[in-house]
Write a protein that holds these residues in place. Structure first.
Motif, PDB file in Angstrom:
ATOM      1  N   ILE A  46     -11.401   2.418  -3.327  1.00 19.53           N
ATOM      2  CA  ILE A  46     -10.638   2.682  -3.838  1.00 19.53           C
ATOM      3  C   ILE A  46     -10.797   3.862  -4.974  1.00 19.53           C
ATOM      4  CG2 ILE A  46      -7.939   2.763  -3.457  1.00 19.53           C
ATOM      5  CD1 ILE A  46      -8.148   0.221  -2.408  1.00 19.53           C
ATOM      6  N   ASN A  47     -10.385   5.611  -4.707  1.00 16.92           N
ATOM      7  CA  ASN A  47     -10.906   6.149  -5.621  1.00 16.92           C
ATOM      8  C   ASN A  47      -9.590   6.594  -6.465  1.00 16.92           C
ATOM      9  OD1 ASN A  47     -13.435   6.030  -5.550  1.00 16.92           O
ATOM     10  ND2 ASN A  47     -13.624   7.851  -3.795  1.00 16.92           N
ATOM     11  N   SER A  48      -8.164   6.694  -5.593  1.00 24.03           N
ATOM     12  CA  SER A  48      -7.184   6.337  -6.554  1.00 24.03           C
ATOM     13  C   SER A  48      -5.768   5.612  -5.662  1.00 24.03           C
ATOM     14  CB  SER A  48      -6.225   8.247  -6.822  1.00 24.03           C
ATOM     15  OG  SER A  48      -5.818   8.091  -4.732  1.00 24.03           O
ATOM     16  N   ILE A  49      -4.669   5.893  -6.675  1.00 21.72           N
ATOM     17  CA  ILE A  49      -3.634   4.837  -6.406  1.00 21.72           C
ATOM     18  C   ILE A  49      -3.044   5.418  -4.425  1.00 21.72           C
ATOM     19  CG2 ILE A  49      -1.990   3.603  -6.773  1.00 21.72           C
ATOM     20  CD1 ILE A  49      -3.939   1.554  -7.913  1.00 21.72           C
ATOM     21  N   GLU A  50      -3.139   6.556  -4.717  1.00 20.55           N
ATOM     22  CA  GLU A  50      -2.150   7.519  -3.916  1.00 20.55           C
ATOM     23  C   GLU A  50      -3.208   7.443  -3.096  1.00 20.55           C
ATOM     24  OE1 GLU A  50       0.727  10.250  -2.666  1.00 20.55           O
ATOM     25  OE2 GLU A  50       0.559   8.795  -4.503  1.00 20.55           O
ATOM     26  N   GLY A  51      -4.492   7.509  -2.225  1.00 21.06           N
ATOM     27  CA  GLY A  51      -5.026   6.808  -1.586  1.00 21.06           C
ATOM     28  C   GLY A  51      -4.999   5.383  -1.219  1.00 21.06           C
ATOM     29  N   PHE A  52      -4.672   4.893  -2.017  1.00 20.27           N
ATOM     30  CA  PHE A  52      -4.520   3.449  -1.360  1.00 20.27           C
ATOM     31  C   PHE A  52      -3.452   3.380  -0.535  1.00 20.27           C
ATOM     32  CE2 PHE A  52      -2.748  -1.205  -2.145  1.00 20.27           C
ATOM     33  CZ  PHE A  52      -3.259  -1.042  -1.544  1.00 20.27           C
ATOM     34  N   LEU A  53      -2.612   4.286  -1.259  1.00 23.85           N
ATOM     35  CA  LEU A  53      -0.683   3.734  -0.889  1.00 23.85           C
ATOM     36  C   LEU A  53      -0.792   4.702   1.152  1.00 23.85           C
ATOM     37  CD1 LEU A  53       0.980   3.963  -4.347  1.00 23.85           C
ATOM     38  CD2 LEU A  53       0.796   2.373  -3.215  1.00 23.85           C
ATOM     39  N   GLN A  54      -0.995   5.803   0.834  1.00 20.37           N
ATOM     40  CA  GLN A  54      -1.139   6.873   1.889  1.00 20.37           C
ATOM     41  C   GLN A  54      -1.618   5.613   2.740  1.00 20.37           C
ATOM     42  OE1 GLN A  54       0.864   9.195   2.019  1.00 20.37           O
ATOM     43  NE2 GLN A  54       1.048   9.033  -0.489  1.00 20.37           N
ATOM     44  N   SER A  55      -3.258   4.986   2.214  1.00 19.24           N
ATOM     45  CA  SER A  55      -3.944   4.025   3.602  1.00 19.24           C
ATOM     46  C   SER A  55      -2.848   3.502   4.608  1.00 19.24           C
ATOM     47  CB  SER A  55      -4.999   3.410   3.259  1.00 19.24           C
ATOM     48  OG  SER A  55      -4.916   2.400   2.474  1.00 19.24           O
ATOM     49  N   LEU A  56      -2.259   3.025   3.631  1.00 21.15           N
ATOM     50  CA  LEU A  56      -1.346   2.283   4.203  1.00 21.15           C
ATOM     51  C   LEU A  56      -0.036   2.126   5.473  1.00 21.15           C
ATOM     52  CD1 LEU A  56      -0.578   0.064   1.235  1.00 21.15           C
ATOM     53  CD2 LEU A  56      -2.105  -0.661   2.680  1.00 21.15           C
ATOM     54  N   LYS A  63      -9.654   4.831   9.277  1.00 26.04           N
ATOM     55  CA  LYS A  63      -8.866   5.699   8.544  1.00 26.04           C
ATOM     56  C   LYS A  63      -8.116   5.489   7.111  1.00 26.04           C
ATOM     57  CE  LYS A  63      -7.002  10.087   8.907  1.00 26.04           C
ATOM     58  NZ  LYS A  63      -7.748  11.532   9.052  1.00 26.04           N
ATOM     59  N   GLN A  64      -8.198   4.342   6.863  1.00 31.68           N
ATOM     60  CA  GLN A  64      -7.269   3.813   6.019  1.00 31.68           C
ATOM     61  C   GLN A  64      -9.048   4.000   5.223  1.00 31.68           C
ATOM     62  OE1 GLN A  64      -6.576  -0.093   6.854  1.00 31.68           O
ATOM     63  NE2 GLN A  64      -4.850  -0.124   6.597  1.00 31.68           N
ATOM     64  N   LYS A  65     -10.054   3.783   5.406  1.00 28.42           N
ATOM     65  CA  LYS A  65     -11.232   3.730   4.234  1.00 28.42           C
ATOM     66  C   LYS A  65     -11.568   4.999   3.580  1.00 28.42           C
ATOM     67  CE  LYS A  65     -13.480  -0.454   5.807  1.00 28.42           C
ATOM     68  NZ  LYS A  65     -14.398  -1.397   6.188  1.00 28.42           N
ATOM     69  N   GLN A  66     -11.512   5.974   5.003  1.00 23.16           N
ATOM     70  CA  GLN A  66     -11.159   7.084   5.008  1.00 23.16           C
ATOM     71  C   GLN A  66     -10.354   8.001   3.325  1.00 23.16           C
ATOM     72  OE1 GLN A  66      -8.911  10.108   5.808  1.00 23.16           O
ATOM     73  NE2 GLN A  66     -10.533  11.393   4.490  1.00 23.16           N
ATOM     74  N   ILE A  67      -9.256   7.980   4.477  1.00 21.71           N
ATOM     75  CA  ILE A  67      -8.092   7.745   2.829  1.00 21.71           C
ATOM     76  C   ILE A  67      -8.169   7.214   1.730  1.00 21.71           C
ATOM     77  CG2 ILE A  67      -5.263   7.973   2.638  1.00 21.71           C
ATOM     78  CD1 ILE A  67      -5.082   8.382   5.410  1.00 21.71           C
ATOM     79  N   CYS A  68      -8.772   6.620   1.523  1.00 21.27           N
ATOM     80  CA  CYS A  68      -8.597   5.784   0.102  1.00 21.27           C
ATOM     81  C   CYS A  68     -10.166   6.491  -0.676  1.00 21.27           C
ATOM     82  CB  CYS A  68      -9.077   3.712   0.399  1.00 21.27           C
ATOM     83  SG  CYS A  68      -7.837   2.893   0.907  1.00 21.27           S
ATOM     84  N   SER A  69     -10.422   7.267   0.054  1.00 20.23           N
ATOM     85  CA  SER A  69     -12.314   7.605  -0.396  1.00 20.23           C
ATOM     86  C   SER A  69     -11.074   9.017  -1.652  1.00 20.23           C
ATOM     87  CB  SER A  69     -13.053   8.096   0.312  1.00 20.23           C
ATOM     88  OG  SER A  69     -13.227   9.333   0.806  1.00 20.23           O
ATOM     89  N   LEU A  70     -10.041   9.474  -0.962  1.00 16.12           N
ATOM     90  CA  LEU A  70      -9.094  10.513  -1.668  1.00 16.12           C
ATOM     91  C   LEU A  70      -8.704  10.158  -2.963  1.00 16.12           C
ATOM     92  CD1 LEU A  70      -8.205  12.066   1.597  1.00 16.12           C
ATOM     93  CD2 LEU A  70     -10.375  12.047   0.719  1.00 16.12           C
ATOM     94  N   VAL A  71      -8.334  11.157  -3.707  1.00 16.79           N
ATOM     95  CA  VAL A  71      -7.656  11.133  -4.791  1.00 16.79           C
ATOM     96  C   VAL A  71      -6.750  12.359  -5.314  1.00 16.79           C
ATOM     97  CG1 VAL A  71      -8.560  11.767  -7.311  1.00 16.79           C
ATOM     98  CG2 VAL A  71     -10.085  10.313  -6.261  1.00 16.79           C
ATOM     99  N   GLY A  72      -6.092  12.664  -5.241  1.00 15.24           N
ATOM    100  CA  GLY A  72      -4.503  13.317  -5.906  1.00 15.24           C
ATOM    101  C   GLY A  72      -4.003  13.721  -4.589  1.00 15.24           C
ATOM    102  N   VAL A  73      -4.044  15.354  -4.741  1.00 13.49           N
ATOM    103  CA  VAL A  73      -3.145  16.113  -3.592  1.00 13.49           C
ATOM    104  C   VAL A  73      -3.447  15.698  -2.204  1.00 13.49           C
ATOM    105  CG1 VAL A  73      -1.863  17.529  -5.268  1.00 13.49           C
ATOM    106  CG2 VAL A  73      -4.173  18.265  -4.689  1.00 13.49           C
ATOM    107  N   LYS A  74      -5.363  15.723  -2.679  1.00  8.77           N
ATOM    108  CA  LYS A  74      -6.294  14.738  -0.999  1.00  8.77           C
ATOM    109  C   LYS A  74      -5.295  13.997  -0.412  1.00  8.77           C
ATOM    110  CE  LYS A  74     -10.002  18.135  -2.368  1.00  8.77           C
ATOM    111  NZ  LYS A  74     -11.308  18.530  -2.346  1.00  8.77           N
ATOM    112  N   ALA A  75      -5.711  13.695  -1.021  1.00  6.70           N
ATOM    113  CA  ALA A  75      -4.701  12.258  -0.596  1.00  6.70           C
ATOM    114  C   ALA A  75      -2.995  12.102   0.145  1.00  6.70           C
ATOM    115  CB  ALA A  75      -4.779  10.341  -1.438  1.00  6.70           C
ATOM    116  N   LYS A  76      -2.688  12.699  -1.059  1.00  3.03           N
ATOM    117  CA  LYS A  76      -1.491  12.766  -0.585  1.00  3.03           C
ATOM    118  C   LYS A  76      -0.873  14.146   0.960  1.00  3.03           C
ATOM    119  CE  LYS A  76       3.676  14.115  -2.299  1.00  3.03           C
ATOM    120  NZ  LYS A  76       4.164  14.887  -3.473  1.00  3.03           N
TER     121      LYS A  76
END
Length: 91
Positions: A46-56, A63-76
């Motif tokens: 997980i590269n950011s809390i935002e990525g983790f939260l959005q992956s849920l 798709k969860q793993k892909q989103i967990c790899s994102l940071v900041g506005v990309k995750a949002k």
């Protein structure tokens, strides 16, 4: 009405508290969901809390793993796309 900030405007602690925005100065910006905070949870990088939260928002593990790899506005942004998909699926 919220105050608008220029992305280059440093945000500092005030008498009212601290701003934990990603635009804040270090170390305050590290408290933001958008901050890069690399860790492993349940075997997933997980590269950011935002990525983790959005992956849920999805049950798709890949798709969860892909989103967990994102940071900041990309995750949002990935989370917003999931919201649109879910909204369209419900209509």
């Amino acid at each position: 009405m919220s105050k608008k900030y220029n992305i280059a405007t440093p945000i500092r602690p005030t008498e009212f508290g601290i701003e934990v925005s990603s635009r804040a100065e270090f170390p305050y910006n590290m408290l933001s969901n958008f901050a890069p905070t690399n860790f492993v949870f349940d075997g997933v990088q997980i590269n950011s809390i935002e990525g983790f939260l959005q992956s849920l928002k999805t049950k798709d593990i890949a798709k969860q793993k892909q989103i967990c790899s994102l940071v900041g506005v990309k995750a949002k942004g990935a989370g917003k796309k999931l919201n649109k998909i879910r909204k369209n699926d419900n209509h």
